[in-house]
Write a protein that holds these residues in place. Structure first.
Motif, PDB file in Angstrom:
ATOM      1  N   ARG A 415       0.806  -1.204   0.000  1.00 49.62           N
ATOM      2  CA  ARG A 415       0.000   0.000   0.000  1.00 49.62           C
ATOM      3  C   ARG A 415       0.840   1.254   0.000  1.00 49.62           C
ATOM      4  N   THR A 416       2.089   1.177   0.382  1.00 48.42           N
ATOM      5  CA  THR A 416       2.963   2.336   0.322  1.00 48.42           C
ATOM      6  C   THR A 416       3.810   2.350  -0.926  1.00 48.42           C
ATOM      7  N   THR A 541       1.444  13.384   9.569  1.00 50.10           N
ATOM      8  CA  THR A 541       1.229  11.997   9.161  1.00 50.10           C
ATOM      9  C   THR A 541       2.528  11.351   8.715  1.00 50.10           C
ATOM     10  N   GLY A 749      -6.358   8.645   9.851  1.00 49.63           N
ATOM     11  CA  GLY A 749      -5.588   7.404   9.862  1.00 49.63           C
ATOM     12  C   GLY A 749      -4.135   7.783   9.738  1.00 49.63           C
ATOM     13  N   THR A 751      -1.466   6.766   8.751  1.00 50.94           N
ATOM     14  CA  THR A 751      -0.635   6.519   7.580  1.00 50.94           C
ATOM     15  C   THR A 751      -1.319   6.963   6.294  1.00 50.94           C
ATOM     16  N   SER A 752      -2.435   7.647   6.393  1.00 51.82           N
ATOM     17  CA  SER A 752      -3.202   8.060   5.221  1.00 51.82           C
ATOM     18  C   SER A 752      -2.987   9.538   4.951  1.00 51.82           C
ATOM     19  N   GLY A 755      -6.375  10.999   4.064  1.00 50.57           N
ATOM     20  CA  GLY A 755      -7.157  11.076   5.289  1.00 50.57           C
ATOM     21  C   GLY A 755      -6.785  12.272   6.147  1.00 50.57           C
ATOM     22  N   ALA A 798      -9.316   5.749   7.408  1.00 53.14           N
ATOM     23  CA  ALA A 798      -8.744   4.651   6.632  1.00 53.14           C
ATOM     24  C   ALA A 798      -9.084   3.318   7.261  1.00 53.14           C
ATOM     25  N   ARG A 801     -12.459   2.050   6.152  1.00 54.11           N
ATOM     26  CA  ARG A 801     -12.481   1.514   4.792  1.00 54.11           C
ATOM     27  C   ARG A 801     -11.856   0.142   4.716  1.00 54.11           C
ATOM     28  N   ARG A 802     -10.832  -0.129   5.533  1.00 55.18           N
ATOM     29  CA  ARG A 802     -10.079  -1.364   5.400  1.00 55.18           C
ATOM     30  C   ARG A 802     -10.470  -2.423   6.405  1.00 55.18           C
ATOM     31  N   ALA A 809      -4.072  -0.188   8.548  1.00 54.45           N
ATOM     32  CA  ALA A 809      -4.969   0.867   8.123  1.00 54.45           C
ATOM     33  C   ALA A 809      -4.759   2.146   8.881  1.00 54.45           C
ATOM     34  N   GLY A 810      -3.617   2.328   9.380  1.00 52.16           N
ATOM     35  CA  GLY A 810      -3.330   3.534  10.097  1.00 52.16           C
ATOM     36  C   GLY A 810      -3.664   3.487  11.537  1.00 52.16           C
TER      37      GLY A 810
END
Length: 828
Positions: A415-416, A541, A749, A751-752, A755, A798, A801-802, A809-810
């Protein structure tokens, strides 16, 4: 002797001031060191006592005693309520508790202003103390001498209780080993409640007695909180006498220092705080709270989801054997895949399988992500999937063609932007016959009882089938197997993947460009402010979620970029790109200077160091009047020009469009970096720092680059702030803005990136637009937003959503939580 005689009164004032701070800081140290709660509402507890003392004091001894009883009781009750509020977050780390208590502080401060008014009330003391006495030839207030005596007695009594009584032994045991304390029959949770109640009572009593010294007012709580944090950092959490000496030193700086060196005194406290944290990085870590891998505690949202899965139709779906029908990929009946379907992931979000397919090593005990996929097998081997997670193709020995994981099925590194070779996929989603309609679309069984999310999931599946049919040039979806394979190959080609990745952001950007056509000028200006705050939140973030360095001081490079732009505009440099680039460069230079001290620290120490750096920057902004305008701020800049040769932007629509373009470019560059090999190295440094260092990676350099990059983003955000609002003051770069940026990152989130922008928009909407309909209650609304976000969004937007079980997901813990939160269970 002449110098001593001239500064005798300020020196004695410093002792009284310092002893007042000691009483307050003793409660803060007790709450953090024993209960593990970083209580940012402690200043509000002091304000409760101060307002109670002012309301009850009538110049008699009875009024003083009544005020002391009322202030202590109300603040103690508030501390007990804080214990109940913070206890469910015990395993989620200190950051969640800090955000919760800051939100409660905003709510409490607003309520105090509504009850007692915005003006500072007068404080009356008994007539016997409302006089002055002769002290070495100088007249000095009798009340302050009496307060010094009471504070010394209180310090001696508190030390005796902690060292010589059974209650003190229970408190010390709760801090060191709560499980052993539970084995002796003492409830650690009761100790947790008693400690926070006592801490609140200490703060309330200090507020009543200290009201003539630090009076009640709108800014009292924040001032007391910051000074108490300095005392706790300088004195540590292990010795009350060290805290006493640190408090007296802080008091002397606040009084004698201002008299002797008025230009340096405002900077000495936070500079000393930063130096102490660098020299003693573990001084602010509570004893017995160093376990980096606590078991996550259930939060309200996860509890609701768990309860929802026990509903009759969810239990019916769960009876379908895994590997058949909808559950072939862990389909949960609500339009998304469950964690069991994630390729190459264990239940705690472990690292990816090895690229060479060799023997897998056990996952990291902390459940963090593995180092970069570019490490050698000997340096960073990654675990393969367990049997429960293997696909049907793997269990039968048949190699399935690799499928591109999407959404919740993508691994954390993928995802990153990781390009690591995907593990064997579970194959295409194969709905059972009873869930397939005539066109091959997926429909939920029991449509009468299926919820809207199930129908949305079915609709999305049909849209996906239709898009694949279009790519195969077969609108009816009746392609042969060979044609279908060719269409799948075309759909997975780099060009198509890039088009899919660009399409949605392009649509969102186009929609945002159209906002000025449907919104009024004021709302458009708020949207521009949200973009500026959003870039600050993105920088938070990047540091908090991707680098693992939680920060409360990103307002420092934000201020550098803002004041650089303001100075450039005042000098006639009004071209927007020039302002943005120079603001980012100034922030980069600032971060290169402060970065080495930040990146070498971890956990709570990073939070405190960045807080000290941010407060130093705010102090400079308030004192350097020749450059910053001081408390009056800077105003009247020439309008910014979007490009060379263009006119200045005076319309709100033009300013918003400029801010949107700059934000989009900055965010795009950030996402490209995070999805590059550099982003994977940063993810490895956060998730498996020890393994990265053992393999020879310079983790400190990676973190420094991340810190500098985040500073550049914050500097650009500061530049946009000046362009959008055409005004700049120290309040725009203070502690409150830093807390808002951190909250925005948590809402989105951690890591978003997108977001964080959404979180910033929500904060600006609440602070400026919703509060406009309820004037005077902006802090109350923001405080409620803090509390709701901490409780209901543990993993941010996030995470919604996940899925609740997706740790990538953060929602990973940003700060180590207590190794064993208070519990009455005896270990077996």
């Amino acid at each position: 002797m002449g110098l001593l005689d001239a500064h005798l009164v300020p020196a004695v004032d410093g002792v009284a001031y310092g002893l007042l701070l000691f009483v307050v800081a003793a409660g803060l140290s007790l709450a953090f060191g024993t209960a593990g709660v970083l209580n940012l509402a402690h200043g509000t507890l002091y304000a409760i006592g101060a307002y109670a003392g002012a309301a009850c004091g009538d110049g008699t001894w009875g009024g003083l005693v009544l005020g002391l009883a009322a202030g202590t009781a109300v603040a103690g009750a508030a501390g007990a309520g804080l214990s109940f509020a913070a206890f469910p977050l015990a395993r989620r780390g200190h950051l969640a508790q800090a955000l919760l208590t800051f939100g409660l502080a905003l709510v409490g401060g607003d309520l105090l202003v509504q009850v007692f008014g915005a003006d500072e009330p007068p404080v009356r003391v008994p007539g016997a103390l409302d006089t002055s006495v002769t002290l070495l030839g100088h007249r000095y207030p009798a009340y302050r001498l009496g307060f010094i005596a009471m504070a010394v007695l209180l310090a001696a009594f508190g030390s005796w209780v902690l060292a010589r009584t059974r209650a003190g032994a229970a408190v010390r045991a709760a801090a060191d080993d709560p499980r052993m304390l539970a084995a002796t029959g003492v409830s650690p949770r009761a100790v947790h409640l008693g400690v926070l109640t006592a801490a609140g009572a200490l703060a309330g009593g200090a507020g009543v007695l200290g009201a003539p010294i630090i009076g009640p007012g709108p800014g009292t709580s924040e001032n007391v909180l910051m000074l108490s944090l300095v005392v706790v950092v300088l004195g540590g959490l292990r010795s009350p006498w060290a805290t006493l000496l640190a408090a007296v030193a802080v008091g002397e700086v606040q009084t004698l220092g201002v008299a002797v060196a008025p230009d340096l005194a405002p900077y000495l406290l936070f500079a000393a705080m930063a130096v102490a944290l660098i020299a003693r990085p573990r001084a602010t870590e509570p004893p017995g709270h160093h376990d980096p891998s606590p078991t996550p505690a259930p939060d309200p949202l996860t509890w609701l989801r768990t309860r929802a899965k026990t509903l009759p139709w969810r239990r019916t779906r769960a009876k379908t054997p895994l590997g058949t029908g909808e559950n072939a990929e862990g389909w949960d009946g609500v339009g998304r895949g469950t964690q069991a379907s994630s390729p190459g992931r264990t239940g705690t979000g472990a690292s990816l399988p090895e690229r060479t397919g060799g023997q897998a090593s056990p996952p990291e005990p902390t459940g963090a992500q593995a180092p970069s996929p570019e490490l050698t097998d000997a340096q960073a081997s990654r675990p393969s999937r367990t049997a429960a997670q293997a696909s049907p193709a793997e269990t039968t020995g048949t190699q399935a063609p690799p499928a591109e994981p999407t959404g919740a099925q993508a691994s954390p590194v993928e995802r990153t932007g990781s390009r690591a070779a995907p593990p064997a996929a579970t194959g295409a989603r194969a709905p059972s016959p009873e869930t397939t309609d005539a066109r091959g679309g997926l429909r939920a069984r029991g449509s009468a009882s299926a919820g809207p999310r199930a129908r949305v999931g079915a609709l999305l599946d049909r849209v996906g089938r239709w898009s694949r049919a279009v790519l195969r040039r077969d609108p009816e979806g009746s392609a042969t197997p060979g044609q279908a394979a060719a269409g799948d190959a075309a759909a997975s080609s780099p060009g198509v993947a890039l088009a899919r990745r660009v399409a949605v952001p392009a649509l969102v950007f186009g929609a945002l460009l159209l906002l000025p056509g449907v919104l009024d000028a004021y709302t458009v200006s708020l949207a521009g402010s949200a973009l500026a705050l959003g870039l600050l939140a993105v920088s938070v973030t990047l540091l908090t979620g991707h680098a693992g360095l939680p920060t409360l001081g990103q307002t420092a490079p934000f201020a550098v970029g803002a004041y650089t732009t303001a100075v450039l505009a005042g000098a006639g440099w009004t071209v927007g790109p020039v302002q943005v680039v120079l603001a980012a460069l100034a922030a980069v230079v600032f971060c290169l200077v402060t970065g080495p001290a930040v990146v070498r620290a971890r956990s709570t120490t990073v939070l405190m160091i960045t807080l000290a750096v941010g407060e130093l920057a705010s102090a400079v902004a308030g004192r350097l009047t020749s450059v910053t305008g001081g408390a009056d701020g800077l105003v009247g800049f020439p309008p910014t020009r979007a490009l060379w040769g263009t006119a200045g932007m005076v319309e709100e629509r033009d300013v918003y469009t400029y801010a949107l373009v700059v934000t989009a470019l900055a965010v795009a560059v950030t996402l490209l970096v995070l999805r590059s090999p550099a982003g994977r190295l940063l993810a490895g440094a956060r998730g498996a720092e020890a393994r990265m260092r053992a393999s020879g990676h310079p983790v400190g350099r990676y973190l420094l680059v991340a810190y500098v990059g985040a500073g550049a983003l914050a500097g650009i955000g500061g530049s946009l702030t000046v362009t959008v609002q055409q005004y700049l003051s120290p309040a725009d770069v203070g502690f409150e803005i830093a807390a808002f940026a951190l909250l925005a990152a948590v809402i989105g989130g951690t890591t978003s990136v997108v977001g964080a922008l959404c979180g910033a928009a929500l904060i600006v909407l609440t602070r400026d637009w919703v509060a406009g309909a309820w004037p005077g209650h902006g802090p109350l609304l923001l405080g409620v937003l803090f509390v709701v976000a901490v409780y209901l969004l543990p993993r941010g937007l996030a995470g919604l959503r996940r899925g609740p079980n997706d740790t990538a997901a953060g929602g990973h813990a940003l700060l180590p939580a207590p190794a064993a939160p208070p519990t009455d269970k005896v270990p077996t």
